[in-house]
Design a protein around this motif. Structure first.
Motif, PDB file in Angstrom:
ATOM      1  N   ARG A  93       0.828  -1.210   0.000  1.00 23.12           N
ATOM      2  CA  ARG A  93       0.000   0.000   0.000  1.00 23.12           C
ATOM      3  C   ARG A  93       0.860   1.257   0.000  1.00 23.12           C
ATOM      4  NH1 ARG A  93      -3.868  -0.243   4.988  1.00 23.12           N
ATOM      5  NH2 ARG A  93      -4.634   1.676   4.008  1.00 23.12           N
ATOM      6  N   PHE A  94       2.120   1.107   0.427  1.00 25.56           N
ATOM      7  CA  PHE A  94       2.962   2.291   0.614  1.00 25.56           C
ATOM      8  C   PHE A  94       4.211   2.322  -0.260  1.00 25.56           C
ATOM      9  CE2 PHE A  94       0.826   1.431   4.698  1.00 25.56           C
ATOM     10  CZ  PHE A  94       0.124   2.614   4.842  1.00 25.56           C
ATOM     11  N   THR A  95       4.727   1.166  -0.617  1.00 30.53           N
ATOM     12  CA  THR A  95       5.967   1.135  -1.383  1.00 30.53           C
ATOM     13  C   THR A  95       5.747   0.419  -2.708  1.00 30.53           C
ATOM     14  OG1 THR A  95       8.353   0.713  -1.195  1.00 30.53           O
ATOM     15  CG2 THR A  95       6.881  -1.060  -0.474  1.00 30.53           C
ATOM     16  N   SER A  96       6.778   0.395  -3.516  1.00 30.09           N
ATOM     17  CA  SER A  96       6.678  -0.207  -4.848  1.00 30.09           C
ATOM     18  C   SER A  96       6.826  -1.718  -4.775  1.00 30.09           C
ATOM     19  CB  SER A  96       7.768   0.370  -5.756  1.00 30.09           C
ATOM     20  OG  SER A  96       9.063   0.004  -5.279  1.00 30.09           O
ATOM     21  N   ALA A  97       6.389  -2.392  -5.838  1.00 26.56           N
ATOM     22  CA  ALA A  97       6.510  -3.848  -5.909  1.00 26.56           C
ATOM     23  C   ALA A  97       7.975  -4.265  -5.934  1.00 26.56           C
ATOM     24  CB  ALA A  97       5.788  -4.366  -7.157  1.00 26.56           C
ATOM     25  N   SER A  98       8.821  -3.484  -6.620  1.00 29.39           N
ATOM     26  CA  SER A  98      10.240  -3.827  -6.707  1.00 29.39           C
ATOM     27  C   SER A  98      10.906  -3.733  -5.343  1.00 29.39           C
ATOM     28  CB  SER A  98      10.948  -2.927  -7.723  1.00 29.39           C
ATOM     29  OG  SER A  98      10.758  -1.564  -7.424  1.00 29.39           O
ATOM     30  N   HIS A  99      10.581  -2.703  -4.570  1.00 26.27           N
ATOM     31  CA  HIS A  99      11.132  -2.607  -3.212  1.00 26.27           C
ATOM     32  C   HIS A  99      10.662  -3.782  -2.366  1.00 26.27           C
ATOM     33  CE1 HIS A  99      12.576   1.816  -2.761  1.00 26.27           C
ATOM     34  NE2 HIS A  99      12.652   1.447  -4.034  1.00 26.27           N
ATOM     35  N   ALA A 100       9.377  -4.102  -2.455  1.00 29.41           N
ATOM     36  CA  ALA A 100       8.808  -5.152  -1.618  1.00 29.41           C
ATOM     37  C   ALA A 100       9.478  -6.505  -1.873  1.00 29.41           C
ATOM     38  CB  ALA A 100       7.304  -5.257  -1.852  1.00 29.41           C
ATOM     39  N   VAL A 101       9.708  -6.846  -3.133  1.00 26.23           N
ATOM     40  CA  VAL A 101      10.254  -8.166  -3.439  1.00 26.23           C
ATOM     41  C   VAL A 101      11.699  -8.288  -2.975  1.00 26.23           C
ATOM     42  CG1 VAL A 101      11.035  -7.644  -5.793  1.00 26.23           C
ATOM     43  CG2 VAL A 101      10.373  -9.976  -5.201  1.00 26.23           C
ATOM     44  N   VAL A 102      12.485  -7.205  -3.091  1.00 26.09           N
ATOM     45  CA  VAL A 102      13.879  -7.270  -2.641  1.00 26.09           C
ATOM     46  C   VAL A 102      13.953  -7.395  -1.124  1.00 26.09           C
ATOM     47  CG1 VAL A 102      16.028  -5.951  -2.417  1.00 26.09           C
ATOM     48  CG2 VAL A 102      14.869  -6.088  -4.620  1.00 26.09           C
ATOM     49  N   PHE A 103      13.204  -6.566  -0.410  1.00 23.12           N
ATOM     50  CA  PHE A 103      13.259  -6.611   1.049  1.00 23.12           C
ATOM     51  C   PHE A 103      12.654  -7.893   1.604  1.00 23.12           C
ATOM     52  CE2 PHE A 103      13.452  -1.826   0.643  1.00 23.12           C
ATOM     53  CZ  PHE A 103      14.782  -1.751   1.024  1.00 23.12           C
ATOM     54  N   LEU A 104      11.675  -8.450   0.922  1.00 21.65           N
ATOM     55  CA  LEU A 104      11.101  -9.723   1.355  1.00 21.65           C
ATOM     56  C   LEU A 104      12.149 -10.826   1.332  1.00 21.65           C
ATOM     57  CD1 LEU A 104       8.565 -11.404   2.120  1.00 21.65           C
ATOM     58  CD2 LEU A 104       8.166 -11.713  -0.329  1.00 21.65           C
ATOM     59  N   TYR A 105      13.057 -10.764   0.360  1.00 23.20           N
ATOM     60  CA  TYR A 105      14.048 -11.815   0.210  1.00 23.20           C
ATOM     61  C   TYR A 105      15.251 -11.655   1.129  1.00 23.20           C
ATOM     62  CZ  TYR A 105      11.972 -14.845  -3.189  1.00 23.20           C
ATOM     63  OH  TYR A 105      11.162 -15.789  -3.769  1.00 23.20           O
ATOM     64  N   THR A 106      15.113 -10.815   2.165  1.00 22.31           N
ATOM     65  CA  THR A 106      16.085 -10.829   3.261  1.00 22.31           C
ATOM     66  C   THR A 106      15.794 -11.981   4.220  1.00 22.31           C
ATOM     67  OG1 THR A 106      14.720  -9.302   4.568  1.00 22.31           O
ATOM     68  CG2 THR A 106      16.431  -8.326   3.164  1.00 22.31           C
ATOM     69  N   ALA A 107      14.733 -12.735   3.980  1.00 24.67           N
ATOM     70  CA  ALA A 107      14.305 -13.802   4.890  1.00 24.67           C
ATOM     71  C   ALA A 107      15.422 -14.784   5.251  1.00 24.67           C
ATOM     72  CB  ALA A 107      13.114 -14.551   4.279  1.00 24.67           C
ATOM     73  N   PRO A 108      16.228 -15.284   4.299  1.00 26.52           N
ATOM     74  CA  PRO A 108      17.277 -16.235   4.685  1.00 26.52           C
ATOM     75  C   PRO A 108      18.281 -15.651   5.662  1.00 26.52           C
ATOM     76  CG  PRO A 108      16.896 -16.298   2.321  1.00 26.52           C
ATOM     77  CD  PRO A 108      16.156 -15.108   2.843  1.00 26.52           C
ATOM     78  N   VAL A 109      18.493 -14.336   5.609  1.00 21.38           N
ATOM     79  CA  VAL A 109      19.416 -13.689   6.545  1.00 21.38           C
ATOM     80  C   VAL A 109      18.877 -13.805   7.967  1.00 21.38           C
ATOM     81  CG1 VAL A 109      20.455 -11.488   7.232  1.00 21.38           C
ATOM     82  CG2 VAL A 109      20.334 -12.117   4.810  1.00 21.38           C
ATOM     83  N   PHE A 110      17.592 -13.518   8.143  1.00 28.28           N
ATOM     84  CA  PHE A 110      16.984 -13.637   9.471  1.00 28.28           C
ATOM     85  C   PHE A 110      17.003 -15.084   9.957  1.00 28.28           C
ATOM     86  CE2 PHE A 110      14.985  -9.673   7.927  1.00 28.28           C
ATOM     87  CZ  PHE A 110      15.301  -8.844   8.990  1.00 28.28           C
ATOM     88  N   ALA A 111      16.704 -16.013   9.059  1.00 28.44           N
ATOM     89  CA  ALA A 111      16.721 -17.430   9.439  1.00 28.44           C
ATOM     90  C   ALA A 111      18.118 -17.856   9.867  1.00 28.44           C
ATOM     91  CB  ALA A 111      16.242 -18.292   8.265  1.00 28.44           C
TER      92      ALA A 111
END
Length: 317
Positions: A93-111
């Motif tokens: 709702r607030f950011t672009s699709a390109s930003h969302a997909v890149v930041f979403l893929y930080t998941a392995p770092v958190f894991a």
């Protein structure tokens, strides 16, 4: 047991198709957001995906092992899955699709970070810590500055959306940890996926109702987005993913999956005319490089637990 092989041309082609479908996910959600709120889209597509996965399990005569107590951690991962997509839906709702997909893929770092401190055998090497540093440096760089022509208010909204997308990635990472450390690590990935889709369907419908995001304009783009996500993202991509894992070595397949954020950025720029800020592109490149280092199959046996559980728990829906 069938012997797995190294990825060949067919595997690479299927991975390109797989990553294109997943990279298109955020773009479809964003494109239809004016007609259907992203969290409502995700709720509906999760219901469609759950139905198709259940039918597939019925055809394959694969039971859901409720008596074994798998439903308890199943509820936990389902809750985390719903939280992940609640954050992602709100982020779009607030950011672009390109930003969302890149930041979403930080998941392995958190894991990787959580597993490092939780399980002694999952201690990270120096090179993996370098990957962690690159990922966080890239995240900070992507947050700096802003696209030209964006107002102060618009920039604040984008930063909020970016932060929510990172929280979505953290929730995905936590999901991986729960699967890695519970009896779900020994059950069929289809059963785990079914728990996640069912919980997302129920909880995101409740969230959409609670936040007054139930409006649905049945436009062609809205119907097309939900149909694409329900059939292609939540079901067909899942079939491709697990077929690849049955026939090819998991580690190189997992590394190839990081084509997804690249496709997401390119598709967002092409189909939604999203601007590509140099800071974001540089930061996104560092994030992807860092995540690949964390999950590299050449870092020794200690890295394989993180990658294998990350990529076999479910495709990134």
């Amino acid at each position: 047991m069938q012997e797995r092989q190294s990825p060949d041309t067919r595997a690479f082609g299927l991975m390109v198709l797989f990553c294109l479908m997943l990279g298109m996910q955020q773009v479809a959600l964003k494109a239809a957001a004016s007609d259907v709120a992203p969290i409502l889209q995700i709720a509906i597509r999760s219901g469609v995906g759950a139905l198709l996965v259940w039918l597939y399990m019925v055809v394959q005569r694969e039971p859901v092992s409720l008596k074994a107590g798998n439903w308890k951690p199943g509820l936990v991962v389902g809750f985390l899955f719903a939280v992940e997509y609640l954050f992602l839906g709100e982020a779009l709702r607030f950011t672009s699709a390109s930003h969302a997909v890149v930041f979403l893929y930080t998941a392995p770092v958190f894991a990787a970070l959580i597993l490092h401190f939780l399980i002694p055998t999952e201690r990270m090497s120096r090179l993996q810590w370098t990957g962690i540093g690159l990922a966080f440096l890239g995240t900070a760089l992507a947050f700096m500055g802003g696209e030209s022509g964006v107002s102060t208010e618009g920039l604040s909204d984008m930063l909020l959306g970016d932060a929510l997308a990172i929280l979505a990635g953290a929730a995905w990472g936590a999901t991986t940890v729960v699967i890695r450390t519970s009896r779900l690590s020994e059950v069929s990935p289809r059963e785990t996926l079914l728990y996640q889709l069912l919980m997302a369907f129920v909880l995101l419908l409740v969230a959409a109702f609670a936040t007054d995001q139930l409006d649905f304009v049945p436009s062609a783009i809205a119907i097309g987005s939900i149909t694409f996500q329900g059939i292609f993202v939540a079901f067909l991509a899942f079939l491709i993913w697990f077929w690849l894992l049955r026939n090819y070595h998991a580690s190189p397949i997992g590394i190839l999956s990081f084509m997804t954020p690249i496709f997401g950025v390119l598709l967002g720029a092409w189909l939604l005319s999203e601007p590509l800020d140099p800071n974001f592109l540089s930061g996104g490149a560092l994030v992807i490089c860092g995540v690949v280092l964390v999950n590299s199959p050449f870092l020794g046996s200690k890295s394989r637990g993180i990658l294998s559980q990350q990529i076999t728990s479910r495709p990134k829906l």
